[in-house]
Design an enzyme around this catalytic site. Structure first.
Site, PDB file in Angstrom:
ATOM      1  CB  CYS A   2      -0.881   0.053   1.249  1.00 41.83           C
ATOM      2  SG  CYS A   2      -1.967  -1.358   1.411  1.00 41.83           S
ATOM      3  N   GLY A  28      -0.581   0.611  -4.830  1.00 43.68           N
ATOM      4  CA  GLY A  28      -1.890  -0.002  -4.593  1.00 43.68           C
ATOM      5  C   GLY A  28      -2.936   0.566  -5.513  1.00 43.68           C
ATOM      6  CG  ASN A 101       3.186  -0.141   3.048  1.00 43.37           C
ATOM      7  OD1 ASN A 101       4.268   0.333   2.739  1.00 43.37           O
ATOM      8  ND2 ASN A 101       2.758  -1.271   2.538  1.00 43.37           N
ATOM      9  N   GLY A 102       1.950  -2.726   5.131  1.00 45.07           N
ATOM     10  CA  GLY A 102       2.692  -3.833   5.743  1.00 45.07           C
ATOM     11  C   GLY A 102       1.735  -4.923   6.169  1.00 45.07           C
ATOM     12  CB  CYS A 237      10.888  -5.120   1.852  1.00 44.58           C
ATOM     13  SG  CYS A 237      10.344  -5.966   0.368  1.00 44.58           S
ATOM     14  CE1 TYR A 243       7.083  -5.137 -10.881  1.00 49.57           C
ATOM     15  CE2 TYR A 243       6.059  -5.120  -8.707  1.00 49.57           C
ATOM     16  CZ  TYR A 243       5.943  -5.083 -10.079  1.00 49.57           C
ATOM     17  OH  TYR A 243       4.705  -4.978 -10.661  1.00 49.57           O
ATOM     18  CB  CYS A 434      13.627  -8.697   4.918  1.00 49.81           C
ATOM     19  SG  CYS A 434      12.600 -10.185   4.748  1.00 49.81           S
TER      20      CYS A 434
HETATM   21  P1  AMP Z   1       5.714 -13.525 -13.866  1.00 47.20           P
HETATM   22  O1  AMP Z   1       6.577 -13.827 -15.055  1.00 47.20           O
HETATM   23  O2  AMP Z   1       4.275 -13.893 -14.123  1.00 47.20           O
HETATM   24  O3  AMP Z   1       6.252 -14.099 -12.645  1.00 47.20           O
HETATM   25  O4  AMP Z   1       5.684 -11.907 -13.682  1.00 47.20           O
HETATM   26  C1  AMP Z   1       6.852 -11.293 -13.402  1.00 47.20           C
HETATM   27  C2  AMP Z   1       6.651  -9.804 -13.254  1.00 47.20           C
HETATM   28  O5  AMP Z   1       5.606  -9.462 -12.308  1.00 47.20           O
HETATM   29  C3  AMP Z   1       7.909  -9.224 -12.706  1.00 47.20           C
HETATM   30  O6  AMP Z   1       8.127  -7.938 -13.232  1.00 47.20           O
HETATM   31  C4  AMP Z   1       7.592  -9.173 -11.236  1.00 47.20           C
HETATM   32  O7  AMP Z   1       8.439  -8.311 -10.539  1.00 47.20           O
HETATM   33  C5  AMP Z   1       6.169  -8.702 -11.243  1.00 47.20           C
HETATM   34  N1  AMP Z   1       5.582  -8.869  -9.894  1.00 47.20           N
HETATM   35  C6  AMP Z   1       5.907  -8.124  -8.840  1.00 47.20           C
HETATM   36  N2  AMP Z   1       5.215  -8.434  -7.768  1.00 47.20           N
HETATM   37  C7  AMP Z   1       4.435  -9.428  -8.078  1.00 47.20           C
HETATM   38  C8  AMP Z   1       3.494 -10.192  -7.335  1.00 47.20           C
HETATM   39  N3  AMP Z   1       3.251  -9.952  -6.052  1.00 47.20           N
HETATM   40  N4  AMP Z   1       2.855 -11.177  -7.957  1.00 47.20           N
HETATM   41  C9  AMP Z   1       3.119 -11.396  -9.247  1.00 47.20           C
HETATM   42  N5  AMP Z   1       4.002 -10.695 -10.009  1.00 47.20           N
HETATM   43  C10 AMP Z   1       4.658  -9.721  -9.434  1.00 47.20           C
END
Ligand code: AMP
Length: 462
Positions: A2, A28, A101-102, A237, A243, A434
């Site tokens: 968030c 979010g 957030n968290g 994190c 990302y 982490c």
């Molecule tokens: P995939 O190939 O389906 O695993 O998607 C990869 C992309 O989705 C990357 O850019 C990931 O960093 C991004 N991504 C980031 N957070 C998540 C998440 N919580 N669930 C799914 N994909 C994510």
């Protein structure tokens, strides 16, 4: 995950919070809300993107010099109206609103204890537990009150409270999620990331320290601390850097863009493919590591895929037919850049593997000679309990497949990940992160019952 924002003492507090949320939208997209105070409490919250959830007309009612805002990506509880934040209660004529957030890790224990003592819960969010603790705890002095309540929490929290005319910000002792302090026209502002301060033209003052509680009333600020963790180190994190956070933000003492570029350089050192005709990113997530990768190897960097910026959430259709098109509508490869070339494709991470597979399929259609994929973090093998919505082990592709098998699944000529050591080596203080999603080493004990819908189950059962 968030985004949170708070404005302490400004004529246009809610408008500033709104603008800040705009900059935090990436944290979010499910829902957004703002609460403000002018002697009376006002709140607007709705599902959708910030601009849709908080339209101009509803914003008119958000009067007062103090405001807090939240944009939500649910990591506990489902996406229903009750779970939209800020979460607001009034106790003994004093409004208390909170934006979180968290993810707390001792929610179930606290929830059970509070219910036993007579608390009635309205939502299925861990955040509500905090408010129940606040109203049950004797509250003479603000510092002692918040220290007492927050020291009962475990897990990840960056929090902003509106308590009548007072703004309170806090960060858990591990410092999992970012939270920073800015100043605008003499007024203090709190925000998840510094990119929100830039937008509202506030000056970045500093990050809230892990375990710090900041209390702001008017233009006065005081600060106190929760007891430090026994182990001493923080647990920021690392995935925020990989990302999640915006590259124009400074978090955990570093600039996210620069960190990602360093990750890309390190990736190139570990897994060079010097024979490539070009390096390209999967936009936008792979952009910054791709720059670092190309710079390190002195290879040409090209934009091989173009992103369509106009896809609203309405395009998300439940049928498989529409879902397949969704992938294609978002990114389209440039045939003339890619055809017949040996390409290195840089992506920040692979979670389920499904998006990556679809992207590679789209690239294959335009006829590259070879595709070599490089990932700027290690394989993600373990779920997150501190606020990133990673799926269960079953859905995390690297938890079930070897790198060779993933490479086959995604259909690339080679696939390499950055090593854990390599990733940590480019961080300013490698001990302070982490990395449980890569290593399974959780810095704070994880809950036994790990469902995102933990409290939902309780509510439904009754
Ligand atoms: P995939 O190939 O389906 O695993 O998607 C990869 C992309 O989705 C990357 O850019 C990931 O960093 C991004 N991504 C980031 N957070 C998540 C998440 N919580 N669930 C799914 N994909 C994510």
């Amino acid at each position: 995950m968030c985004g949170i924002i708070g404005v302490a003492n400004h004529e246009d507090a809610a408008k500033i919070a709104f603008l800040g949320l705009y900059a935090l939208q990436h944290r979010g997209e499910e829902a957004a809300g703002i609460a403000s105070y002018d002697g009376n409490i006002h709140i607007v919250k709705n599902p959708g993107l910030v601009a849709d959830a908080l339209d101009e007309k509803s914003m008119e009612g958000l009067k007062g010099k103090v405001a807090i805002g939240h944009c939500r990506y649910s990591t506990t509880g489902s996406s229903n109206y009750k779970n939209i934040q800020p979460f607001l209660v009034t106790h003994k004529n004093r409004p208390i609103a909170v934006a979180h957030n968290g993810n707390l890790t001792n929610t179930e224990t606290l929830y059970a204890k509070l219910e036993e003592e007579g608390s009635i819960f309205q939502t299925s969010m861990d955040t509500e537990v905090i408010v129940h603790l606040l109203v049950k705890t004797k509250n003479g002095d603000m510092q002692a009150w918040f220290r007492n309540v927050l020291s009962q929490l475990q897990g990840a929290y960056s929090l902003i409270f509106l308590v009548g005319d007072t703004l309170v910000g806090a960060r858990d002792p591990n410092g999992f999620r970012p939270l920073c302090l800015g100043k605008l026209d003499g007024t203090y502002v709190l925000a998840s990331e510094s990119c929100a301060l830039d937008l509202i033209k506030a000056k970045f003052v500093r990050e809230i320290e892990p375990g710090e509680i900041i209390i702001i009333r008017g233009n006065n600020m005081e600060s106190c601390y929760l007891p430090r963790k026994a182990k001493g180190n923080c647990s920021h994190c690392i995935f925020e850097n990989v990302y999640f956070a915006r590259p124009d933000s400074n978090i955990f003492g570093d600039n996210v863009y620069e960190v990602r570029k360093r990750l890309g350089r390190q990736l190139a050192k570990e897994h060079p493919f010097r024979d490539a005709d070009l390096v390209m990113a999967i936009p936008d997530s792979g952009n910054y590591a791709a720059i670092g990768y190309a710079q390190e190897l002195n290879l040409p960097l090209e934009i091989g895929m173009i992103r369509n910026h106009y896809i609203g959430r309405t395009f998300i259709q439940p049928s498989q037919f529409m879902r397949d098109f969704r992938v294609r509508v978002k990114l389209n490869p440039i045939r003339d850049v890619i055809k017949g070339k040996k390409i290195v494709v840089v992506e920040d991470s692979i979670v389920r593997g499904t998006t990556s597979r679809n992207r590679i399929e789209a690239l294959r259609e335009v006829g590259p000679k070879e595709i070599h994929m490089r990932i700027s973090c290690p394989p993600i093998k373990s779920p997150c309990f501190y606020g990133i919505d990673f799926p269960s082990k079953g859905e995390l592709i690297a938890s079930n497949k070897s790198i060779k098998e993933i490479s086959k699944f995604i259909n690339v000529d080679s696939l390499e990940y950055l090593s854990l050591e390599g990733m940590l080596s480019v961080m300013k203080d490698s001990k302070d992160f982490c990395h449980a999603c890569f290593t399974g080493k959780y810095p704070v004990e994880i809950p036994k019952n790990t469902s995102k819908y933990l409290l939902e189950g309780k509510i439904v059962k009754k």
